[in-house]
Design an enzyme around this catalytic site. Structure first.
Site, PDB file in Angstrom:
ATOM      1  CG  ASN A 189      -0.388  -0.230   2.501  1.00 40.12           C
ATOM      2  OD1 ASN A 189       0.678  -0.819   2.607  1.00 40.12           O
ATOM      3  ND2 ASN A 189      -1.041   0.236   3.544  1.00 40.12           N
TER       4      ASN A 189
ATOM      5  CE  LYS B 109       8.436 -10.490   0.556  1.00 37.65           C
ATOM      6  NZ  LYS B 109       7.415 -10.268  -0.519  1.00 37.65           N
TER       7      LYS B 109
ATOM      8  N   GLY C  36       1.989  -5.323   7.500  1.00 37.09           N
ATOM      9  CA  GLY C  36       1.088  -6.097   6.650  1.00 37.09           C
ATOM     10  C   GLY C  36      -0.116  -6.557   7.450  1.00 37.09           C
TER      11      GLY C  36
ATOM     12  CB  THR D  45       1.092 -12.076   7.189  1.00 33.08           C
ATOM     13  OG1 THR D  45       0.182 -12.443   6.150  1.00 33.08           O
ATOM     14  CG2 THR D  45       2.497 -12.388   6.725  1.00 33.08           C
ATOM     15  N   GLY D  46       1.240 -11.394  10.349  1.00 36.76           N
ATOM     16  CA  GLY D  46       2.003 -10.963  11.531  1.00 36.76           C
ATOM     17  C   GLY D  46       2.064 -12.050  12.593  1.00 36.76           C
TER      18      GLY D  46
ATOM     19  CD  GLU E  32       1.857  -0.214  10.807  1.00 37.65           C
ATOM     20  OE1 GLU E  32       0.677  -0.587  10.987  1.00 37.65           O
ATOM     21  OE2 GLU E  32       2.245   0.411   9.823  1.00 37.65           O
TER      22      GLU E  32
ATOM     23  CB  CYS F  73      -2.398  -0.077   8.366  1.00 38.41           C
ATOM     24  SG  CYS F  73      -1.091   1.131   8.358  1.00 38.41           S
TER      25      CYS F  73
ATOM     26  CD  GLU G 275      -6.618  -3.892   7.625  1.00 39.38           C
ATOM     27  OE1 GLU G 275      -6.026  -4.982   7.594  1.00 39.38           O
ATOM     28  OE2 GLU G 275      -6.048  -2.809   7.889  1.00 39.38           O
TER      29      GLU G 275
ATOM     30  CD  GLU H  21       7.654   0.515  11.110  1.00 33.01           C
ATOM     31  OE1 GLU H  21       6.597   0.591  10.489  1.00 33.01           O
ATOM     32  OE2 GLU H  21       8.658  -0.110  10.693  1.00 33.01           O
TER      33      GLU H  21
HETATM   34  P1  NAP Z   1       0.449  -9.736   3.786  1.00 28.18           P
HETATM   35  O1  NAP Z   1       0.282 -11.176   3.485  1.00 28.18           O
HETATM   36  O2  NAP Z   1       0.483  -9.353   5.206  1.00 28.18           O
HETATM   37  O3  NAP Z   1       1.777  -9.218   3.045  1.00 28.18           O
HETATM   38  C1  NAP Z   1       2.624  -8.199   3.492  1.00 28.18           C
HETATM   39  C2  NAP Z   1       4.066  -8.557   3.212  1.00 28.18           C
HETATM   40  O4  NAP Z   1       4.390  -9.773   3.876  1.00 28.18           O
HETATM   41  C3  NAP Z   1       4.379  -8.809   1.741  1.00 28.18           C
HETATM   42  O5  NAP Z   1       5.693  -8.409   1.459  1.00 28.18           O
HETATM   43  C4  NAP Z   1       4.248 -10.309   1.645  1.00 28.18           C
HETATM   44  O6  NAP Z   1       4.907 -10.864   0.535  1.00 28.18           O
HETATM   45  C5  NAP Z   1       4.871 -10.744   2.945  1.00 28.18           C
HETATM   46  N1  NAP Z   1       4.468 -12.067   3.400  1.00 28.18           N
HETATM   47  C6  NAP Z   1       3.349 -12.753   3.068  1.00 28.18           C
HETATM   48  N2  NAP Z   1       3.318 -13.945   3.683  1.00 28.18           N
HETATM   49  C7  NAP Z   1       4.455 -14.039   4.422  1.00 28.18           C
HETATM   50  C8  NAP Z   1       5.007 -15.029   5.278  1.00 28.18           C
HETATM   51  N3  NAP Z   1       4.374 -16.177   5.507  1.00 28.18           N
HETATM   52  N4  NAP Z   1       6.189 -14.785   5.879  1.00 28.18           N
HETATM   53  C9  NAP Z   1       6.834 -13.623   5.666  1.00 28.18           C
HETATM   54  N5  NAP Z   1       6.364 -12.646   4.857  1.00 28.18           N
HETATM   55  C10 NAP Z   1       5.187 -12.848   4.244  1.00 28.18           C
HETATM   56  O7  NAP Z   1      -0.668  -8.870   3.097  1.00 28.18           O
HETATM   57  P2  NAP Z   1      -1.349  -9.114   1.668  1.00 28.18           P
HETATM   58  O8  NAP Z   1      -1.603 -10.589   1.481  1.00 28.18           O
HETATM   59  O9  NAP Z   1      -0.584  -8.411   0.647  1.00 28.18           O
HETATM   60  O10 NAP Z   1      -2.732  -8.362   1.892  1.00 28.18           O
HETATM   61  C11 NAP Z   1      -3.768  -9.018   2.605  1.00 28.18           C
HETATM   62  C12 NAP Z   1      -4.474  -8.071   3.543  1.00 28.18           C
HETATM   63  O11 NAP Z   1      -3.537  -7.529   4.470  1.00 28.18           O
HETATM   64  C13 NAP Z   1      -5.076  -6.826   2.920  1.00 28.18           C
HETATM   65  O12 NAP Z   1      -6.323  -7.073   2.394  1.00 28.18           O
HETATM   66  C14 NAP Z   1      -5.124  -5.882   4.088  1.00 28.18           C
HETATM   67  O13 NAP Z   1      -6.262  -6.109   4.849  1.00 28.18           O
HETATM   68  C15 NAP Z   1      -3.921  -6.255   4.889  1.00 28.18           C
HETATM   69  N6  NAP Z   1      -2.774  -5.333   4.701  1.00 28.18           N
HETATM   70  C16 NAP Z   1      -2.487  -4.481   5.697  1.00 28.18           C
HETATM   71  C17 NAP Z   1      -1.442  -3.606   5.558  1.00 28.18           C
HETATM   72  C18 NAP Z   1      -1.098  -2.637   6.640  1.00 28.18           C
HETATM   73  O14 NAP Z   1      -0.458  -1.639   6.369  1.00 28.18           O
HETATM   74  N7  NAP Z   1      -1.448  -2.887   7.879  1.00 28.18           N
HETATM   75  C19 NAP Z   1      -0.677  -3.603   4.404  1.00 28.18           C
HETATM   76  C20 NAP Z   1      -0.973  -4.506   3.392  1.00 28.18           C
HETATM   77  C21 NAP Z   1      -2.029  -5.375   3.569  1.00 28.18           C
HETATM   78  P3  NAP Z   1       4.086 -11.106  -0.845  1.00 28.18           P
HETATM   79  O15 NAP Z   1       3.755  -9.763  -1.346  1.00 28.18           O
HETATM   80  O16 NAP Z   1       5.064 -11.815  -1.701  1.00 28.18           O
HETATM   81  O17 NAP Z   1       2.892 -11.927  -0.500  1.00 28.18           O
HETATM   82 MG    MG Z   2      -0.796 -12.408   2.056  1.00 32.11          MG
END
Ligand code: NAP
Ligand code: MG
Length: 507
Positions: free
Chosen positions: A168, A191, A244, A248-249, A266, A300, A401, A478
């Site tokens: 984002n 990454k 993210g 995933t967190g 975060e 976020c 969310e 941050e």
């Molecule tokens: P995400 O899975 O949390 O991805 C964020 C980052 O983490 C990306 O670089 C992603 O790589 C990496 N990642 C994914 N799976 C991982 C793992 N198992 N271990 C380590 N790193 C990993 O988010 P998303 O799938 O892109 O989006 C899904 C939802 O997350 C959105 O719909 C939104 O609700 C939320 N989101 C929140 C924020 C925020 O600022 N809080 C930001 C983005 C998304 P890849 O890109 O290669 O998958």
């Molecule tokens: Mg994801």
């Protein structure tokens, strides 16, 4: 295979717009060890933009070893702090000189409006300037000790940090992470999100042009589940900083436990915004529109749950809906565009499924609620700014969310009740209060369970203001001075300078 892979030492960034982007390991542009690439897109048009070298575990390993080597044996952390600060200022200066190009690439790769990209690139620049200043004044303590003893805390960089970036804010999140880490003397492996890898790669190149030694900043684009997962579990990585989603967190926290890594998480949000009956209506309406629709709601800390006092509800809503309808979506490079595209088809479908679930649950869509087709951008991913009412606290669209341009609005009658309702969420990142009563603003601000409270302000973050969450929005801060401590260890040095030798056993 590895020997045939092209490598190029980075001395300058060169053209930013390219048909292919290499990864960066140890100060060199390199291709993936398996020769793999992936496509990256312009989401506003749904068009391929470039190819990107795709890292696998072997590349992640090389990046960690480069970072480890730079940290353990390199000169960066040993530089006088003023010299590190100078390099951070050089990074900022190069970014400023190439501001327009950076904005262009960010818009192309993310689909956000040019206005949003300008703000975010500008803040990225200011982050480096902020940490250049902050690190110079960042110091340990001398502690009161019994006679003869002397104790001081020496601040040391934590080591190698894996920094995992979301799509984002591709450049800004990279800057939020790289700037404090390298200011502190750490080495990093970045990454980027698979959907938006370009500006993080360019930022890494800028770091080298500015004088960051090889291996201190490395960037490995590739799948989170492969590269991210590898970094998170690596024994030579000391810290993970992640932005993210909450699931995933959680996964990262669990996997990082094997090596007891330091963590900054975060995560997601469902931030409340409360408009009291004594609010400045003009400010509250304009701020509430910006609060949810900025960055196409893909934020976020988007203020996605709006609570409006019953005494002003009708007047507020009339303006809120009418002015939301005036928001302009379209060519992201048009200065008049307020709201850009959605990042991907998948994300658009997720957003729409939330809106549909609200409708199925009995809610009312006052405006928006569907995909848009925009002339010249027919293959892009566009969604109408959406306002939903007649919701109940148990609805999925109210609890989860959405991460898109969708806000749910509820009416309230009194302060105590609205604080309770605002806090009725598993998240705790942002929040906003609209009131002209200073005492109320303070009282409510202190009761809200969130890391950030905006009082009569649409803006949530400037360099220097701590940014981070309570509850399931994660932990760590941050963007602020506190962040430096999350990239450092406080080493306690305890010395004895007394006259008499100490002999506690008396032997
Ligand atoms: P995400 O899975 O949390 O991805 C964020 C980052 O983490 C990306 O670089 C992603 O790589 C990496 N990642 C994914 N799976 C991982 C793992 N198992 N271990 C380590 N790193 C990993 O988010 P998303 O799938 O892109 O989006 C899904 C939802 O997350 C959105 O719909 C939104 O609700 C939320 N989101 C929140 C924020 C925020 O600022 N809080 C930001 C983005 C998304 P890849 O890109 O290669 O998958
Ligand atoms: Mg994801």
């Amino acid at each position: 295979m590895a020997d045939t892979i092209a490598k190029e030492t980075i001395t300058e960034v060169g053209a930013m717009k390219r048909s292919h982007y290499a990864m960066i390991i140890n100060g060199e542009r390199v291709e993936g060890s398996a020769g793999q690439v992936f496509d990256t897109y312009n989401p506003a048009k749904g068009e391929k933009l470039a190819t990107v070298a795709k890292a696998n575990e072997e590349d992640a390993e090389k990046a960690v070893q480069a970072a480890r080597n730079a940290f353990d044996y390199g000169k960066w952390r040993k530089y006088p702090v003023g010299k590190r600060a100078r390099v951070l200022n050089n990074i900022a200066a190069i970014m400023r000189a190439r501001f327009k190009e950076l904005v262009e690439i960010e818009v192309l790769n993310s689909g956000k409006s040019v206005g949003a990209a300008q703000v975010q690139i500008n803040q990225s620049i200011e982050d480096f300037e902020f940490y250049a200043g902050a690190i110079v004044g960042h110091r340990g303590d001398v502690n009161n000790m019994p006679y003869g003893f002397f104790n001081y805390t020496h601040k040391e960089p934590v080591g190698v940090c894996a920094q995992i970036i979301p799509w984002n804010y591709p450049m800004m999140m990279a800057a939020w992470k790289i700037a404090p880490a390298i200011a502190a003397g750490c080495s990093v492996v970045v990454k980027p999100a698979s959907l938006t890898p370009i500006t993080a790669i360019i930022l890494n190149e800028i770091c080298h042009e500015a004088g960051v030694p090889e291996g201190v900043v490395n960037t490995v684009p590739g799948s989170g589940e492969v590269v991210g997962d590898y970094l998170v579990q690596h024994k030579d990585v000391n810290k993970v900083a992640f932005t993210g989603s909450t699931p995933t967190g959680r996964d990262i926290m669990e996997k990082a436990s094997g090596t007891l890594k330091r963590l900054t998480l975060e995560l997601g949000g469902k931030s409340p915004s409360i408009v009291f009956e004594d609010a400045d209506l003009e400010a509250a309406v304009a701020g509430s529109i910006f609060g949810i629709f900025f960055n196409t709601g893909q934020s976020c800390e988007a203020r996605s749950r709006l609570f409006v006092h019953e005494a002003i509800y009708d007047e507020f809503m009339e303006q809120f809906v009418a002015r939301t309808k005036k928001l302009k979506l379209g060519d992201p490079f048009d200065k008049g565009t307020h709201v850009g595209s959605i990042i991907s088809r998948d994300q658009l479908e997720t957003i729409h499924s939330y809106v549909q679930s609200a409708i199925d649950d009995g809610a009312t869509v006052l405006t928006g609620g569907k995909e848009m087709k925009i002339e010249g951008f027919e293959n892009g991913h566009w969604y109408e700014p959406t306002i939903i009412t007649d919701v109940t606290p148990d609805m999925k669209a109210v609890r989860e969310e959405i991460f898109g341009p969708v806000v749910v609005v509820e009416k309230f009658t009194d302060e105590k009740e609205v604080v309770k309702r605002a806090n009725d969420t598993e998240y705790g990142l942002g929040s906003a209060i609209w009131t002209t009563n200073q005492a109320r603003a303070t009282r409510v601000a202190h009761q809200i369970q969130a890391g950030i409270v905006m009082v009569n302000s649409p803006f949530s973050a400037f360099p220097g203001t701590p940014f981070g969450g309570y509850k399931q929005s994660g932990f760590g801060r941050e963007l602020s001075v506190e962040t430096l401590d999350l990239y450092m260890e406080d080493k306690s040095v305890l010395a004895y300078y007394g006259n008499k030798p100490l002999n506690p056993f008396g032997v």
